[in-house]
Design an enzyme around this catalytic site. Structure first.
Site, short mmCIF file in Angstrom:
data_model
loop_
_atom_site.label_atom_id
_atom_site.label_comp_id
_atom_site.label_asym_id
_atom_site.label_seq_id
_atom_site.Cartn_x
_atom_site.Cartn_y
_atom_site.Cartn_z
N LYS A 30 0.80 -0.05 14.96
CA LYS A 30 2.19 -0.25 15.39
C LYS A 30 2.43 -1.48 16.27
O LYS A 30 3.58 -1.85 16.50
CB LYS A 30 2.68 0.99 16.16
CG LYS A 30 2.86 2.21 15.28
CD LYS A 30 4.12 2.12 14.44
CE LYS A 30 4.20 3.17 13.36
NZ LYS A 30 3.97 2.67 12.02
N TYR A 49 -9.21 6.01 7.09
CA TYR A 49 -9.34 6.38 8.50
C TYR A 49 -10.34 7.53 8.55
O TYR A 49 -10.05 8.62 8.03
CB TYR A 49 -7.99 6.84 9.06
CG TYR A 49 -6.97 5.73 9.25
CD1 TYR A 49 -6.20 5.26 8.19
CD2 TYR A 49 -6.78 5.14 10.50
CE1 TYR A 49 -5.25 4.25 8.37
CE2 TYR A 49 -5.84 4.13 10.70
CZ TYR A 49 -5.08 3.69 9.62
OH TYR A 49 -4.16 2.69 9.81
N PRO A 103 -4.60 0.75 18.51
CA PRO A 103 -4.33 0.23 17.16
C PRO A 103 -4.34 1.28 16.05
O PRO A 103 -4.00 0.98 14.91
CB PRO A 103 -5.48 -0.77 16.93
CG PRO A 103 -6.56 -0.32 17.85
CD PRO A 103 -5.89 0.30 19.03
N TYR A 154 4.06 6.55 9.91
CA TYR A 154 3.15 5.45 9.54
C TYR A 154 3.93 4.31 8.88
O TYR A 154 3.68 3.14 9.17
CB TYR A 154 2.04 5.96 8.61
CG TYR A 154 0.91 4.97 8.43
CD1 TYR A 154 -0.16 4.92 9.34
CD2 TYR A 154 0.91 4.06 7.38
CE1 TYR A 154 -1.18 4.00 9.20
CE2 TYR A 154 -0.11 3.14 7.22
CZ TYR A 154 -1.15 3.11 8.14
OH TYR A 154 -2.17 2.19 7.99
N HIS A 166 0.85 -1.19 0.00
CA HIS A 166 0.00 0.00 0.00
C HIS A 166 0.88 1.24 0.00
O HIS A 166 1.69 1.42 0.89
CB HIS A 166 -0.93 0.01 1.22
CG HIS A 166 -2.16 -0.82 1.02
ND1 HIS A 166 -3.42 -0.39 1.36
CD2 HIS A 166 -2.32 -2.04 0.47
CE1 HIS A 166 -4.31 -1.34 1.04
NE2 HIS A 166 -3.66 -2.34 0.51
C1 PHB Z 1 -6.37 -3.94 10.55
O1 PHB Z 1 -6.33 -4.23 9.35
O2 PHB Z 1 -6.83 -4.73 11.39
C2 PHB Z 1 -5.84 -2.62 10.98
C3 PHB Z 1 -5.28 -1.77 10.05
C4 PHB Z 1 -4.82 -0.53 10.43
C5 PHB Z 1 -4.90 -0.15 11.75
C6 PHB Z 1 -5.46 -1.00 12.69
C7 PHB Z 1 -5.93 -2.24 12.31
O3 PHB Z 1 -4.46 1.09 12.11
#
Ligand code: PHB
Ligand code: APR
Length: 391
Positions: free
Chosen positions: A297, A201, A293, A385, A72
């Site tokens: 990280k 997000y 989450p 990130y 990505h």
């Molecule tokens: C996930 O795919 O479970 C996931 C992805 C990004 C995040 C948290 C969880 O920031």
């Protein structure tokens, strides 16, 4: 029984450490409280930094990751009803992340360990690290009703947040830092195509939402929910309806829904233990620290911890030097605190904090708007990130 390193916990941290130590010619045994099937049943996050991908390659467990992992090069931030792309690739001089489920990482590491015929004792009961402040640590456990003991040079506490290793350290030998957030994430996994190619997000007045994925045909979505909610309170239909309300019109229109394969709620927490070494016992991964989450990280920090630990132990055995062991904790904590800061910041920026009121909400909107229009601010987000370099 005797080995060089006893690893407690067969999550990603313990399994990756086992592989890296084996590659360095260091014998190890892993003791795990649960069954292998139970460990593989846990659904967790799925974004890997390049540092973690490289360590999995070094561990010889990256064949499927290379074939099936999704690179990505950007993420999207949704606020004020519009999506804004953060171009991770161009903002970091060519870096990206790989979307690949932690459950799959665990499966690959388990397989690699089984292929090498290395010992993992599953369903080991009453595991107890002993005498780690002296020269001759031991680990005692019970298996099939019999007490066993392993003598070793070192103990690696890779036993997660609720493990026995951190709990075995006298309280006055460590300092813990903790922050709890007043909400949780309700996660849903489904065999439906992801709503968008990249992760979204979303910051909305109804709360945060995240659109993630595991493959072209499997999606993972999250909703910010009050801590008092239970997964049973949320039917699949209620989840999809709420997710749709938190998306922009185009994404809401494109969202494909389906039955949940898994639904669970996780509280959000920041937590750090200092130091991360107690004599001849090291803590690594969730045993030492937790991040919310939002910054993706958790697994990446577990990987960098065990990368440092494998290096420290190689130096010890090859060069008869304690230097790596003595600097392990400080090296890890320097990276851990930066990821803690980033995860706390992403969480604070993107969630709805009802008790903070309107001023706070306007400041969040201003920061988001600044973020996506300032190259410097976007670059800082992108740099963190994709993951800071190991040093
Ligand atoms: C996930 O795919 O479970 C996931 C992805 C990004 C995040 C948290 C969880 O920031
Ligand atoms: N004895 C033996 N094993 C134990 C004990 C114990 N007393 N307590 C816990 N364990 C095992 C757990 O059953 C689990 O399999 O230790 C393992 C710890 O694994 P994880 O919780 O997955 O932690 P870690 O390997 O550090 O991985 C960190 O997991 O929670 C996510 O976001 C986190 O991505 C990060 C990653």
């Amino acid at each position: 029984m005797r080995t060089q390193v006893v690893i407690i916990g067969a999550g990603p941290a313990g399994l990756l450490l086992g592989q890296l130590l084996h590659k360095a010619g260091i014998d190890n045994i892993i003791l795990e409280r649960c069954s292998a099937a139970y460990v593989l049943g846990r659904i967790r996050a799925g974004v890997l930094e390049q540092v973690a991908v490289d360590l999995l390659a070094e561990a010889g467990a990256d064949a499927r990751l290379r074939a099936e992992g999704l690179p990505h090069e950007g993420i999207e931030l949704l606020f004020g009803g519009k999506r804004h792309r953060i171009d991770l690739h161009s903002l970091t001089g060519g870096k990206c992340v790989t979307v690949y489920g932690q459950t799959e990482v665990t499966r690959d590491l388990m397989q690699a360990r089984a292929d090498l015929g290395l010992t993992t004792v599953y369903e080991a009961v009453n595991v107890q690290p002993m005498d780690f402040e002296g020269e001759h640590p031991r680990v005692r456990y019970e298996k099939d009703g019999e007490v066993q003991e392993i003598a070793c040079d070192f103990i690696a506490g890779c036993d997660g947040f609720h493990g026995v290793c951190r709990a075995s350290v006298p309280k006055d030998r460590m300092r813990c830092f903790e922050k709890r957030y007043p909400f949780g994430w309700l996660g849903l996994l489904s065999d439906t195509p992801p709503v968008s190619e990249e992760l979204i997000y979303a910051h909305t007045e109804r709360g945060f939402a995240l659109c993630s994925q595991r493959s072209q045909t499997r999606s993972r979505y999250y909703l910010q929910v009050p801590l008092t909610d239970k997964p049973e309170d949320w039917s699949d239909a209620a989840f999809w309806a709420e997710l749709r309300r938190r998306l922009d019109p185009e994404a809401a229109e494109r969202l494909v829904t389906g039955p949940a394969l898994e639904k669970s709620i996780a509280p959000l927490r920041s937590f750090v233990t200092e130091p991360m070494r107690f004599g001849r016992m090291f803590l690594a991964g969730d045993a030492a620290h937790i991040v919310p989450p939002t910054g993706a990280k958790g697994l990446n920090l577990a990987a960098s911890d065990v990368g440092y630990l494998a290096q420290a132990l190689s130096v010890y055995y090859q060069d008869k030097s304690d230097e790596g062991i003595e600097t392990y904790s400080a090296k890890c904590l320097s990276r851990v605190w930066k990821a803690e800061r980033f995860s706390w910041w992403m969480t604070s920026l993107l969630h709805h904090f009802p008790e903070e009121g309107g001023f706070h909400a306007r400041v969040q909107e201003a920061e988001l708007d600044y973020m996506v229009h300032s190259l410097t601010a976007s670059a800082a987000l992108a740099e963190n990130y994709v993951g800071l370099a190991l040093h």
